[in-house]
Structure formats: structure tokens, C-alpha cells
Design an enzyme around this catalytic site. Structure first.
Site, PDB file in Angstrom:
ATOM      1  N   SER A 186     -10.697  -0.942   3.539  1.00 47.82           N
ATOM      2  CA  SER A 186      -9.890  -1.163   4.749  1.00 47.82           C
ATOM      3  C   SER A 186      -9.504   0.187   5.338  1.00 47.82           C
ATOM      4  O   SER A 186      -8.907   1.013   4.653  1.00 47.82           O
ATOM      5  CB  SER A 186      -8.598  -1.901   4.418  1.00 47.82           C
ATOM      6  N   GLU A 225      -4.971   3.324   6.801  1.00 50.37           N
ATOM      7  CA  GLU A 225      -4.635   3.065   5.403  1.00 50.37           C
ATOM      8  C   GLU A 225      -5.252   4.183   4.555  1.00 50.37           C
ATOM      9  O   GLU A 225      -4.756   4.510   3.485  1.00 50.37           O
ATOM     10  CB  GLU A 225      -5.226   1.707   5.012  1.00 50.37           C
ATOM     11  N   ARG A 236       0.837  -1.217   0.000  1.00 50.32           N
ATOM     12  CA  ARG A 236       0.000   0.000   0.000  1.00 50.32           C
ATOM     13  C   ARG A 236       0.866   1.260   0.000  1.00 50.32           C
ATOM     14  O   ARG A 236       0.565   2.234   0.691  1.00 50.32           O
ATOM     15  CB  ARG A 236      -0.947   0.030   1.213  1.00 50.32           C
TER      16      ARG A 236
END
Ligand code: EPU
Length: 341
Positions: A240, A336, A165
């Protein structure tokens, strides 16, 4: 001339459905719009927030920065040779629509990334990933506008510093570059589908499929995602909310002794990645609602807006979750999603 609008509501432009006002707003539909803004001195006066699909952000009610919505469209097949197809996609294209297009054309490589919300331009910035595949595996290059000098620069895969990520565009180049197009290398022949993720293999097995093609994988991913993740059109969310934390192996072994069944995936000899969803569920948050904000009933990693939540309420909820995971496990959860003021 590019139109600069004032006081534009962003409620429908973020998947959490949060109320937010942009003091200035520009809908960028072509590259030249960015050059024009540069000529007008826009980038020396402001550091704008770059908006794609709005699927990975928590917005405050009143933003301090202008917003540039990237709506550059277009999908072009540059080359088909041997097994590969080189595809160039405008940054403003919807990611899932592009995946759907690729699957229908018989191009393999992105089928595991079906139904990820957001735009093509945002996808490499956080190296989107799901079900055993990350975009970096099919990435060739991207073209970005440099707000510092008004030029367009090409970045190849080895320059992007892709990680979990993560990429250079979230670090050194954060706030400096705007992605305008992405070039991917897909397979149009001899594609080897990735079914390493056990949930995906099980979904295919349940349908009696042993040797899946691109479409089978795509359909299985869509089914698995629909069963676990809420549709933002129905229930506001940003996927998420936290990253899966990477912890030291000593702590992991200690937790294994005190907590039965803590899942973990080895990262290297010293570190283990632990699913944040498991930690949050253990801390008692799965399916729980406080006021307007909740944690999704089928996946504790997703924070949802049950009604009229504000960005501040979402962040307070997230902080409460972080506090309880920290005190229960000694593990720090990091968001995130991007928090935009
Ligand atoms: N788990 C629980 N309770 C929960 C959720 C998960 O116990 O409420 C445990 C289960 O043991 C499960 C494990 O966590 O086996 C992993 O869960 P899952 O397979 O759903 O994946 P994840 O680690 O929670 C990551 C990505 C998702 C991606 C899936 C599938 C991150 C932060 N999230 O989630 O990405 O779709 O894997 O590959 O890496 C996103 O980034 O927005 C996103 C949805």
C-alpha cells in the site's frame, strides 16, 4: 571490527527495485556490531538510515546518509505455558518466513499476517496489519539499541503507542532507536482464528471450510494476497503506497449523497476511514501506466515499477494521484511508505 563499505548499490535491497547508492553501508549481523559502531563514534558523526527488508521505502538515487542493514537472525522459543508461547525473533529475520515457521509449529496469532514483505524488526515500527489483525495484538516487547547513549532498552506493548500503521518509533523515537529483537506471545493451544475480514471468510467458504484451523487461515490469506497484490520479485512495489484516510463524518455523508457506494468504516463517532484504493480507482488510476510507473491492475493502492523507474518518478506519480483525489473528493492522501533521501 565492523566493516564499513563505501558507495554500495541498494537496487536489490528495496522491493520497488529503485536504483540508489548508499555513501556508507554496514551489514549489522549481531548486537555487538552496534555497540562497536557506538564506541567508534559512528552515531555522533552520522544519523544513519536503518534498512530492514526495504519493502516500505522509496529511495532517492543518491542517499545523503549511511545505511545500516539489520541482519540479526534467530528464532527462539522462550516459554510454552498454558495456552501461550513466548517467542523471541531477531530483527533481521524475514517476516513471512517467521509466519510460516509459526504456522508449521501450530502457533496461532500471526497467520493473518502471511506474505507481508519486510523484516521482523520493521513490523512493530509501523504496526503491520492485514485481514483483521495487527501485530500489536500478539506483541509483548522489543529490544532496541539507543543511538544516543549506546544502550539497549526494552519497550513493552503499553510503551509503544501503537496506532493504525503507527508507533512511538515513527514519532518521538524516529531516528533514535534500532530494533534488534522482537518478542511475541502466540497461542499454542486454544487459538481462536480471526476471520472477521469478509474477503477471508469468503475465500474459506469457497473451499467449504466453516471452522478453519491456523493453516487454513494462513493458506486463505496467501491466496487472497496473491490475487490482489503483486509479488515484488515479479513487479517492483512497496505494498500500500498510501494510508487509508480518516475523514470527518460530515464530509463522508456529503460524499455518500453525491457518490454512490463510497465504502467507509467507522473509527469513532466523528470519523470514518475510507479505502484509499477505492478513491484512487474512482479517480481513474487503477491499472494505468505513465512511463515506467503504474498503479496495479488489481489494487489501486499499490504503485508499481514497470521497469527502470527512479524514486523521483515514483514520487511524481504519487503526487499526481494525490492531486486528482484531492480535487475530486477534497481528501488528502498521505503516503504509508517512507521517503528516504
Ligand atoms: N478498493 C477499490 N479499488 C481498489 C482497491 C480497493 O475499490 O483498487 C476498495 C474495495 O471496496 C475494498 C476496499 O477498498 O473492499 C478495501 O480494500 P482491501 O480489502 O484490498 O484493503 P485496503 O484497505 O486497500 C488494507 C491495508 C493492506 C492490507 C489490506 C487487507 C492499508 C493502507 N492497507 O488495504 O495492507 O493487506 O487492508 O487487510 O491499510 C500494506 O500495508 O502494504 C498492505 C497491503
Amino acid at each position: 571490527m565492523v566493516e564499513i563499505q563505501k558507495d554500495v548499490p541498494l537496487n536489490d535491497l528495496n522491493t520497488l527495485g529503485l536504483p540508489s547508492i548508499a555513501p556508507l553501508f554496514v551489514n549489522v549481523t549481531k548486537r555487538e556490531d552496534l555497540s562497536d559502531l557506538y564506541q567508534e563514534g559512528f552515531f555522533s558523526s552520522y544519523s544513519p538510515f536503518i534498512l530492514g527488508g526495504g519493502s516500505n521505502i522509496v529511495l532517492s538515487e543518491k542517499l545523503n546518509h549511511p545505511v545500516l542493514k539489520i541482519s540479526i537472525s534467530g528464532v527462539e522459543i522462550l516459554l510454552e505455558e498454558k495456552d501461550d508461547a513466548r517467542i523471541r525473533i531477531g530483527a533481521g529475520e524475514n517476516w513471512h518466513n517467521f509466519v510460516n515457521w509459526a504456522v508449521n509449529k501450530g502457533y496461532g496469532g500471526v497467520e493473518n499476517l502471511a506474505l507481508i514483505p519486510g523484516t521482523v524488526g520493521a513490523a512493530p515500527i509501523q504496526n503491520i496489519g492485514a485481514y483483521g489483525v495487527e501485530i500489536k495484538q500478539v506483541f509483548e516487547s522489543l529490544l532496541a539499541f539507543d543511538m544516543r547513549d549506546g544502550t539497549f532498552k526494552r519497550f513493552y506493548k503499553n510503551q509503544c503507542k501503537f496506532g493504525y500503521r503507527d508507533s512511538i518509533f515513527k514519532r518521538e523515537l524516529k531516528g533514535k532507536c534500532i530494533v534488534v529483537e522482537v518478542t511475541l506471545l502466540l497461542k499454542h493451544e486454544n487459538h481462536d482464528p480471526n476471520i472477521t475480514y469478509s474477503g477471508l471468510r469468503e475465500a474459506l467458504n469457497d473451499k467449504g471450510i466453516q471452522d478453519p484451523d491456523i493453516k487454513d487461515v494462513f493458506e486463505a490469506v496467501v491466496a487472497v494476497r496473491r490475487s490482489k497484490l503483486p509479488d515484488p520479485k515479479v513487479l517492483g512495489n512497496a505494498g500500500s503506497f498510501f494510508k487509508n484516510p480518516i475523514i470527518e463524518i460530515e464530509l463522508y455523508e456529503k460524499l455518500q449523497n453525491s457518490r454512490t457506494g463510497i465504502p467507509g468504516y467507522p473509527v469513532d463517532d466523528l470519523h470514518v476511514k475510507v479505502p484509499a484504493g477505492w478513491l484512487i480507482e474512482q479517480a481513474g488510476w487503477k491499472g494505468k501506466q505513465i512511463g515506467n510507473v503504474g498503479t496495479y491492475k488489481n489494487q489501486a493502492l499499490v504503485i508499481v515499477n514497470h521497469g527502470n523507474a527512479t524514486g523521483e518518478e515514483i514520487l511524481n506519480h504519487a503526487k499526481t494521484i494525490q492531486d486528482s483525489v484531492r480535487s475530486m473528493f477534497g481528501i488528502e492522501l498521505t503516503p504509508e511508505v517512507n521517503i528516504i533521501n
